[in-house]
Design a protein around this motif. Structure first.
Motif, PDB file in Angstrom:
ATOM      1  N   PRO A 141       0.767  -1.175   0.102  1.00  0.00           N
ATOM      2  CA  PRO A 141       0.193   0.015   0.094  1.00  0.00           C
ATOM      3  C   PRO A 141       0.697   1.353   0.092  1.00  0.00           C
ATOM      4  N   ASN A 142       1.905   1.264   0.657  1.00  0.00           N
ATOM      5  CA  ASN A 142       2.759   2.524   0.866  1.00  0.00           C
ATOM      6  C   ASN A 142       3.319   2.935  -0.694  1.00  0.00           C
ATOM      7  N   GLU A 143       3.836   1.670  -1.484  1.00  0.00           N
ATOM      8  CA  GLU A 143       4.414   2.050  -2.667  1.00  0.00           C
ATOM      9  C   GLU A 143       3.170   2.459  -3.750  1.00  0.00           C
ATOM     10  N   ARG A 144       2.171   1.709  -3.594  1.00  0.00           N
ATOM     11  CA  ARG A 144       1.067   2.190  -4.452  1.00  0.00           C
ATOM     12  C   ARG A 144       0.600   3.721  -4.183  1.00  0.00           C
ATOM     13  N   LYS A 145       0.398   4.011  -2.830  1.00  0.00           N
ATOM     14  CA  LYS A 145       0.096   5.485  -2.638  1.00  0.00           C
ATOM     15  C   LYS A 145       1.126   6.335  -2.953  1.00  0.00           C
ATOM     16  N   ARG A 146       2.400   6.057  -2.962  1.00  0.00           N
ATOM     17  CA  ARG A 146       3.552   7.022  -3.500  1.00  0.00           C
ATOM     18  C   ARG A 146       3.214   7.327  -5.025  1.00  0.00           C
ATOM     19  N   LEU A 147       3.179   6.299  -5.978  1.00  0.00           N
ATOM     20  CA  LEU A 147       2.904   6.124  -7.171  1.00  0.00           C
ATOM     21  C   LEU A 147       1.747   7.199  -7.780  1.00  0.00           C
ATOM     22  N   ILE A 148       0.591   6.822  -6.851  1.00  0.00           N
ATOM     23  CA  ILE A 148      -0.643   7.262  -7.161  1.00  0.00           C
ATOM     24  C   ILE A 148      -0.654   8.933  -7.132  1.00  0.00           C
ATOM     25  N   ASN A 149      -0.083   9.236  -5.841  1.00  0.00           N
ATOM     26  CA  ASN A 149       0.373  10.556  -5.606  1.00  0.00           C
ATOM     27  C   ASN A 149       1.366  11.417  -6.294  1.00  0.00           C
TER      28      ASN A 149
ATOM     29  N   THR B 122      -3.973   8.566 -12.624  1.00  0.00           N
ATOM     30  CA  THR B 122      -3.723   7.287 -12.179  1.00  0.00           C
ATOM     31  C   THR B 122      -5.152   6.252 -12.788  1.00  0.00           C
ATOM     32  N   PHE B 123      -4.941   5.350 -13.610  1.00  0.00           N
ATOM     33  CA  PHE B 123      -5.881   4.292 -13.910  1.00  0.00           C
ATOM     34  C   PHE B 123      -5.991   3.471 -13.061  1.00  0.00           C
ATOM     35  N   LEU B 124      -7.312   3.266 -12.397  1.00  0.00           N
ATOM     36  CA  LEU B 124      -7.735   1.999 -11.322  1.00  0.00           C
ATOM     37  C   LEU B 124      -8.253   1.008 -12.148  1.00  0.00           C
TER      38      LEU B 124
ATOM     39  N   ALA C 115      -8.985   6.296  -1.567  1.00  0.00           N
ATOM     40  CA  ALA C 115      -8.583   6.727  -0.283  1.00  0.00           C
ATOM     41  C   ALA C 115      -7.127   7.124  -0.060  1.00  0.00           C
ATOM     42  N   MET C 116      -6.230   6.699  -0.802  1.00  0.00           N
ATOM     43  CA  MET C 116      -4.711   6.949  -0.620  1.00  0.00           C
ATOM     44  C   MET C 116      -4.312   8.061  -1.388  1.00  0.00           C
ATOM     45  N   ILE C 117      -5.361   8.843  -2.002  1.00  0.00           N
ATOM     46  CA  ILE C 117      -4.897  10.020  -2.526  1.00  0.00           C
ATOM     47  C   ILE C 117      -4.838  11.289  -1.799  1.00  0.00           C
TER      48      ILE C 117
ATOM     49  N   ASN D 109      -2.528  13.941  -2.981  1.00  0.00           N
ATOM     50  CA  ASN D 109      -2.634  15.071  -3.916  1.00  0.00           C
ATOM     51  C   ASN D 109      -3.857  15.496  -4.756  1.00  0.00           C
ATOM     52  N   ASN D 110      -4.286  16.252  -4.430  1.00  0.00           N
ATOM     53  CA  ASN D 110      -5.652  16.858  -5.125  1.00  0.00           C
ATOM     54  C   ASN D 110      -5.732  17.229  -6.652  1.00  0.00           C
ATOM     55  N   ASP D 111      -4.578  17.298  -7.252  1.00  0.00           N
ATOM     56  CA  ASP D 111      -4.467  17.271  -8.513  1.00  0.00           C
ATOM     57  C   ASP D 111      -4.334  16.141  -9.352  1.00  0.00           C
ATOM     58  N   VAL D 112      -4.222  14.766  -8.684  1.00  0.00           N
ATOM     59  CA  VAL D 112      -4.231  13.612  -9.290  1.00  0.00           C
ATOM     60  C   VAL D 112      -5.828  13.152  -9.805  1.00  0.00           C
ATOM     61  N   ILE D 113      -5.682  12.911 -11.168  1.00  0.00           N
ATOM     62  CA  ILE D 113      -6.822  12.391 -11.912  1.00  0.00           C
ATOM     63  C   ILE D 113      -6.844  10.940 -11.897  1.00  0.00           C
ATOM     64  N   TYR D 114      -7.908  10.665 -11.308  1.00  0.00           N
ATOM     65  CA  TYR D 114      -7.980   9.016 -11.302  1.00  0.00           C
ATOM     66  C   TYR D 114      -9.321   8.401 -12.186  1.00  0.00           C
ATOM     67  N   ILE D 115      -9.126   7.522 -12.840  1.00  0.00           N
ATOM     68  CA  ILE D 115     -10.009   7.013 -13.945  1.00  0.00           C
ATOM     69  C   ILE D 115     -10.017   5.501 -13.537  1.00  0.00           C
ATOM     70  N   PRO D 116     -11.251   5.204 -13.039  1.00  0.00           N
ATOM     71  CA  PRO D 116     -11.780   3.768 -12.872  1.00  0.00           C
ATOM     72  C   PRO D 116     -12.138   3.189 -14.164  1.00  0.00           C
ATOM     73  N   ALA D 117     -11.114   2.271 -14.498  1.00  0.00           N
ATOM     74  CA  ALA D 117     -11.180   1.440 -15.799  1.00  0.00           C
ATOM     75  C   ALA D 117     -11.607   0.100 -15.579  1.00  0.00           C
ATOM     76  N   ALA D 118     -11.079  -0.536 -15.136  1.00  0.00           N
ATOM     77  CA  ALA D 118     -11.414  -2.213 -15.086  1.00  0.00           C
ATOM     78  C   ALA D 118     -12.760  -2.796 -14.991  1.00  0.00           C
ATOM     79  N   THR D 119     -13.617  -2.001 -14.037  1.00  0.00           N
ATOM     80  CA  THR D 119     -14.943  -2.582 -13.713  1.00  0.00           C
ATOM     81  C   THR D 119     -16.015  -1.718 -14.645  1.00  0.00           C
ATOM     82  N   VAL D 120     -15.557  -0.669 -15.361  1.00  0.00           N
ATOM     83  CA  VAL D 120     -16.670   0.131 -16.313  1.00  0.00           C
ATOM     84  C   VAL D 120     -17.371  -0.745 -17.090  1.00  0.00           C
ATOM     85  N   GLY D 121     -18.584  -0.647 -17.041  1.00  0.00           N
ATOM     86  CA  GLY D 121     -19.556  -1.336 -17.948  1.00  0.00           C
ATOM     87  C   GLY D 121     -20.120  -2.653 -17.228  1.00  0.00           C
TER      88      GLY D 121
END
Length: 161
Positions: free
Chosen positions: A41-49, A54-56, A68-70, A72-84
């Motif tokens: 979780p720490n490495e994922r958090k670092r890279l997300i921020n 970040t594509f989820l 919940a790890m975000i 950095n308010n400037d990160v744009i996150y895109i949920p991709a795997a479960t869309v549709g």
């Protein structure tokens, strides 16, 4: 300055497809996680921020954890795997997507042409909650017109040569 992109869940089918699309581009920097640390979780958090986008590409529980790890308010996150993948009857899924949408500065739908169709978008969220839609080159004009009527920006990806 290059756009920094992190694909959380890059080992799955969707993550691999997104990664493949970005390979060879000189305008972005793909942030990669060490395979041994992909569940850390720490490495994922670092890279997300550290990322701009970040594509989820994750199951719902892991995607909620990632959001919940975000910090950095400037990160744009895109949920991709479960869309549709969810139907209206799955109330847990609807609640999850509504939480993501409510906490977003901008809501972008990432839909291949096979999943475009006004009804499939509405099953995730009301179409009027989308700010933009990204789709591929051969989406039908009729479908795209529906989004235009809702004043949703549509970005059509060019066909690869």
């Amino acid at each position: 300055m290059k756009t920094k992109i992190f694909i959380d869940g890059s080992e799955g089918t969707t993550g691999l497809r997104i990664h493949e699309r970005f390979q060879g581009r000189d305008d972005i920097e793909l942030l990669k996680i060490d395979p041994e640390l992909r569940k850390d979780p720490n490495e994922r958090k670092r890279l997300i921020n550290e990322s701009d986008i970040t594509f989820l590409c994750l199951p719902d529980a892991a995607a909620r954890e990632a959001v919940a790890m975000i910090r950095n308010n400037d990160v744009i996150y895109i949920p991709a795997a479960t869309v549709g993948l969810f139907m209206v009857q799955n109330l847990h899924a609807i609640s999850f997507w509504n939480t993501l949408i409510d906490s977003s500065k901008m809501t972008v739908g990432l839909y291949p042409k096979e999943k475009i169709g006004f009804d499939s978008i509405v099953s995730i969220c009301p179409a009027n909650r989308l700010d933009a839609l990204i789709t591929d080159w051969d989406a039908s004009e009729e479908d795209l017109k529906l989004f235009d009527e809702q004043e949703i920006e549509v970005v059509v990806v060019d066909k690869p040569e």
